[in-house]
Write a protein that holds these residues in place. Structure first.
Motif, PDB file in Angstrom:
ATOM      1  N   THR A  45       0.842  -1.202   0.000  1.00 12.51           N
ATOM      2  CA  THR A  45       0.000   0.000   0.000  1.00 12.51           C
ATOM      3  C   THR A  45       0.870   1.242   0.000  1.00 12.51           C
ATOM      4  O   THR A  45       1.722   1.420   0.872  1.00 12.51           O
ATOM      5  N   TYR A  46       0.637   2.102  -0.997  1.00 10.29           N
ATOM      6  CA  TYR A  46       1.344   3.376  -1.095  1.00 10.29           C
ATOM      7  C   TYR A  46       0.446   4.499  -0.582  1.00 10.29           C
ATOM      8  O   TYR A  46      -0.744   4.562  -0.904  1.00 10.29           O
ATOM      9  N   ASN A  47       1.015   5.378   0.199  1.00 16.81           N
ATOM     10  CA  ASN A  47       0.282   6.536   0.711  1.00 16.81           C
ATOM     11  C   ASN A  47       0.516   7.732  -0.210  1.00 16.81           C
ATOM     12  O   ASN A  47       1.661   8.164  -0.407  1.00 16.81           O
ATOM     13  N   VAL A  48      -0.569   8.248  -0.759  1.00 12.44           N
ATOM     14  CA  VAL A  48      -0.498   9.331  -1.741  1.00 12.44           C
ATOM     15  C   VAL A  48      -1.218  10.559  -1.192  1.00 12.44           C
ATOM     16  O   VAL A  48      -2.420  10.515  -0.911  1.00 12.44           O
ATOM     17  N   GLY A  49      -0.487  11.650  -1.040  1.00 10.17           N
ATOM     18  CA  GLY A  49      -1.091  12.899  -0.622  1.00 10.17           C
ATOM     19  C   GLY A  49      -1.462  13.742  -1.837  1.00 10.17           C
ATOM     20  O   GLY A  49      -0.646  13.895  -2.746  1.00 10.17           O
ATOM     21  N   VAL A  50      -2.681  14.247  -1.858  1.00 13.63           N
ATOM     22  CA  VAL A  50      -3.125  15.108  -2.961  1.00 13.63           C
ATOM     23  C   VAL A  50      -3.633  16.417  -2.366  1.00 13.63           C
ATOM     24  O   VAL A  50      -4.626  16.421  -1.630  1.00 13.63           O
ATOM     25  N   ALA A  51      -2.960  17.510  -2.669  1.00 15.62           N
ATOM     26  CA  ALA A  51      -3.335  18.824  -2.143  1.00 15.62           C
ATOM     27  C   ALA A  51      -3.914  19.664  -3.270  1.00 15.62           C
ATOM     28  O   ALA A  51      -3.213  19.998  -4.230  1.00 15.62           O
ATOM     29  N   ILE A 103       4.113  15.475   5.330  1.00 17.73           N
ATOM     30  CA  ILE A 103       5.491  15.090   5.688  1.00 17.73           C
ATOM     31  C   ILE A 103       5.500  14.271   6.970  1.00 17.73           C
ATOM     32  O   ILE A 103       6.175  13.239   7.055  1.00 17.73           O
ATOM     33  N   ALA A 104       4.722  14.718   7.967  1.00 17.78           N
ATOM     34  CA  ALA A 104       4.646  13.979   9.231  1.00 17.78           C
ATOM     35  C   ALA A 104       4.062  12.590   9.017  1.00 17.78           C
ATOM     36  O   ALA A 104       4.446  11.632   9.705  1.00 17.78           O
ATOM     37  N   GLN A 105       3.146  12.473   8.052  1.00 18.49           N
ATOM     38  CA  GLN A 105       2.523  11.171   7.757  1.00 18.49           C
ATOM     39  C   GLN A 105       3.386  10.302   6.857  1.00 18.49           C
ATOM     40  O   GLN A 105       3.027   9.164   6.564  1.00 18.49           O
ATOM     41  N   GLN A 106       4.519  10.831   6.422  1.00 19.56           N
ATOM     42  CA  GLN A 106       5.488  10.112   5.576  1.00 19.56           C
ATOM     43  C   GLN A 106       4.833   9.597   4.289  1.00 19.56           C
ATOM     44  O   GLN A 106       4.918   8.416   3.945  1.00 19.56           O
ATOM     45  N   MET A 107       4.192  10.513   3.566  1.00 18.52           N
ATOM     46  CA  MET A 107       3.596  10.156   2.285  1.00 18.52           C
ATOM     47  C   MET A 107       4.668   9.624   1.343  1.00 18.52           C
ATOM     48  O   MET A 107       5.826  10.056   1.372  1.00 18.52           O
ATOM     49  N   VAL A 109       4.325   9.825  -2.019  1.00 19.57           N
ATOM     50  CA  VAL A 109       4.372  10.780  -3.109  1.00 19.57           C
ATOM     51  C   VAL A 109       3.283  11.813  -2.846  1.00 19.57           C
ATOM     52  O   VAL A 109       2.269  11.518  -2.205  1.00 19.57           O
ATOM     53  N   VAL A 110       3.495  13.035  -3.348  1.00 18.65           N
ATOM     54  CA  VAL A 110       2.498  14.098  -3.198  1.00 18.65           C
ATOM     55  C   VAL A 110       2.191  14.701  -4.561  1.00 18.65           C
ATOM     56  O   VAL A 110       3.101  15.027  -5.333  1.00 18.65           O
ATOM     57  N   ILE A 111       0.904  14.822  -4.853  1.00 21.85           N
ATOM     58  CA  ILE A 111       0.428  15.541  -6.034  1.00 21.85           C
ATOM     59  C   ILE A 111      -0.048  16.902  -5.535  1.00 21.85           C
ATOM     60  O   ILE A 111      -0.945  16.973  -4.688  1.00 21.85           O
ATOM     61  N   LEU A 112       0.552  17.972  -6.059  1.00 25.01           N
ATOM     62  CA  LEU A 112       0.376  19.301  -5.468  1.00 25.01           C
ATOM     63  C   LEU A 112      -0.159  20.323  -6.460  1.00 25.01           C
ATOM     64  O   LEU A 112       0.476  20.613  -7.474  1.00 25.01           O
ATOM     65  N   ALA A 130      12.292  16.110   2.733  1.00 25.40           N
ATOM     66  CA  ALA A 130      11.721  14.933   3.396  1.00 25.40           C
ATOM     67  C   ALA A 130      11.764  13.697   2.502  1.00 25.40           C
ATOM     68  O   ALA A 130      11.203  12.650   2.856  1.00 25.40           O
ATOM     69  N   ASN A 131      12.434  13.817   1.345  1.00 24.62           N
ATOM     70  CA  ASN A 131      12.572  12.707   0.383  1.00 24.62           C
ATOM     71  C   ASN A 131      11.214  12.219  -0.132  1.00 24.62           C
ATOM     72  O   ASN A 131      11.015  11.017  -0.343  1.00 24.62           O
ATOM     73  N   ILE A 132      10.290  13.156  -0.332  1.00 22.24           N
ATOM     74  CA  ILE A 132       8.971  12.820  -0.873  1.00 22.24           C
ATOM     75  C   ILE A 132       8.883  13.380  -2.294  1.00 22.24           C
ATOM     76  O   ILE A 132       8.983  14.591  -2.495  1.00 22.24           O
ATOM     77  N   PRO A 133       8.689  12.524  -3.303  1.00 22.45           N
ATOM     78  CA  PRO A 133       8.554  12.998  -4.687  1.00 22.45           C
ATOM     79  C   PRO A 133       7.308  13.875  -4.847  1.00 22.45           C
ATOM     80  O   PRO A 133       6.308  13.683  -4.141  1.00 22.45           O
ATOM     81  N   VAL A 134       7.373  14.814  -5.799  1.00 25.10           N
ATOM     82  CA  VAL A 134       6.289  15.776  -5.983  1.00 25.10           C
ATOM     83  C   VAL A 134       5.886  15.857  -7.451  1.00 25.10           C
ATOM     84  O   VAL A 134       6.740  16.046  -8.332  1.00 25.10           O
TER      85      VAL A 134
END
Length: 346
Positions: A45-51, A103-107, A109-112, A130-134
């Motif tokens: 399971t990958y955690n994906v943040g979308v803002a 960042i705190a949730q250690q996503m 990848v983030v789609i911004l 934070a080594n999170i791809p964007v």
């Protein structure tokens, strides 16, 4: 391109995505011979943040819903995507806090979709540190040399931008007017008199659509006159588009021959004011927008809008997701990805 063919194409894409999802969800590991227990593997399971800059934006609503739908269609028994979608409420401080939470949730990848491109530096740097791809979408941060020159993208192998060239959308808007039999010159005096309803003036899309829509007329040899000294800012909002158009119609009356709107929500508001003023689109005034949201397409079919420009939320959202998946898989990506606009008329 005509409306019905585009709608049909969209339905075909949706059906294919649905079929793909069904096949993926239906796959199971083969059982052992003789009815033994099935082999099972735990899904990754990958955690994906979308803002998203503002959930109230009609186009971004289509975009964000398609992101979720397309991620779901890509799931298999081995791979799952947990999407955390947040609303920036058109407030950069709010979005900054959301990025901190990602960042705190250690996503993974983030789609911004930035609220303000002027805040791109700090937002991207936080995620890179934070080594999170964007994957940046919809609102391109500009570098010193304009398009495709932003250092935060060029200098980071795990940061990219997915969007559409707003100059193209503005040019298509202008071309819709150029292609009319009278070229938008309702009264035949040799000058197209217009007003411009602009989105967020800081946004490069708003700037380019404003400039290039008029440039298309001028390059076709058509004389133009802006009845206001400068664009009227509607901030992408329907109610503001309606108010601006109502005030302009009251002030300039029949002198207004074309209303250009940087997006369809503002154009839909303008359509209401045009109707309230007793004007008829296609007869004594013309109205164009951008995005091809359903409300605008309906107005075009009813003869209450001249045309719009398809801002391909399916193509853009699918590209953004595909690139995000590449980043999750550790694959190399390009700096920029572009999706074409298309004209929509009756």
């Amino acid at each position: 391109m005509k409306i019905k063919s585009l709608i049909a194409a969209g339905l075909t894409l949706a059906m294919l995505a649905g079929c793909s999802n069904g096949e993926a969800q239906g796959q199971t590991e083969g059982g052992t011979e003789g009815g033994g227990e099935q082999a099972t593997t735990e899904a990754k399971t990958y955690n994906v943040g979308v803002a998203i800059y503002d959930f109230n934006d009609a186009f971004m609503t289509l975009y964000r819903n398609e992101i979720e739908s397309y991620f779901a269609s890509l799931e298999t028994d081995e791979v799952k995507y947990k999407i955390s979608m947040v609303d920036g409420k058109n407030d950069q401080n709010e979005q900054g806090n959301q990025i901190d939470t990602f960042i705190a949730q250690q996503m993974d990848v983030v789609i911004l979709n930035l609220v303000q491109t002027s805040s791109a530096d700090s937002a991207i740097q936080k995620l890179v540190d934070a080594n999170i791809p964007v994957v940046l979408i919809n609102r391109e941060p500009m570098g010193d040399n304009g398009d495709e020159s932003y250092a935060g993208i060029l200098d980071n192998a795990t940061v990219c931008y997915v969007g559409a060239d707003a100059r193209q959308s503005g040019t298509i808007q202008g071309q819709i007017i150029v292609d009319l039999e009278n070229h938008g010159d309702v009264n035949g005096d040799g000058v197209v008199k217009y007003i411009m309803v602009q989105g967020d003036p800081e946004n490069s899309d708003a700037q380019y659509r404003t400039e290039y829509s008029i440039k298309a007329l001028e390059e076709a040899g058509i004389k133009v006159e802006n009845l206001y000294d400068k664009p009227q800012v509607g901030n992408w909002k329907r109610d503001q588009g309606q108010t601006i158009a109502a005030n302009a119609l009251a002030q300039f009356g029949d002198d207004i021959e074309v209303i250009f709107c940087n997006n369809d929500d503002m154009a839909c508001g303008a359509a209401t004011s045009i109707e309230n003023a007793g004007r008829k689109v296609g007869e004594d005034i013309y109205l164009v927008g951008v995005d091809a949201i359903q409300d605008a397409v309906d107005l075009i079919e009813q003869g209450k809008m001249t045309g719009t420009v398809l801002n391909d939320h399916i193509g853009q959202s699918h590209t953004a997701v595909d690139v995000a998946v590449k980043l999750l898989n550790g694959e190399a990506i390009d700096n920029y990805y572009w999706v074409d606009y298309l004209p929509i008329t009756e």
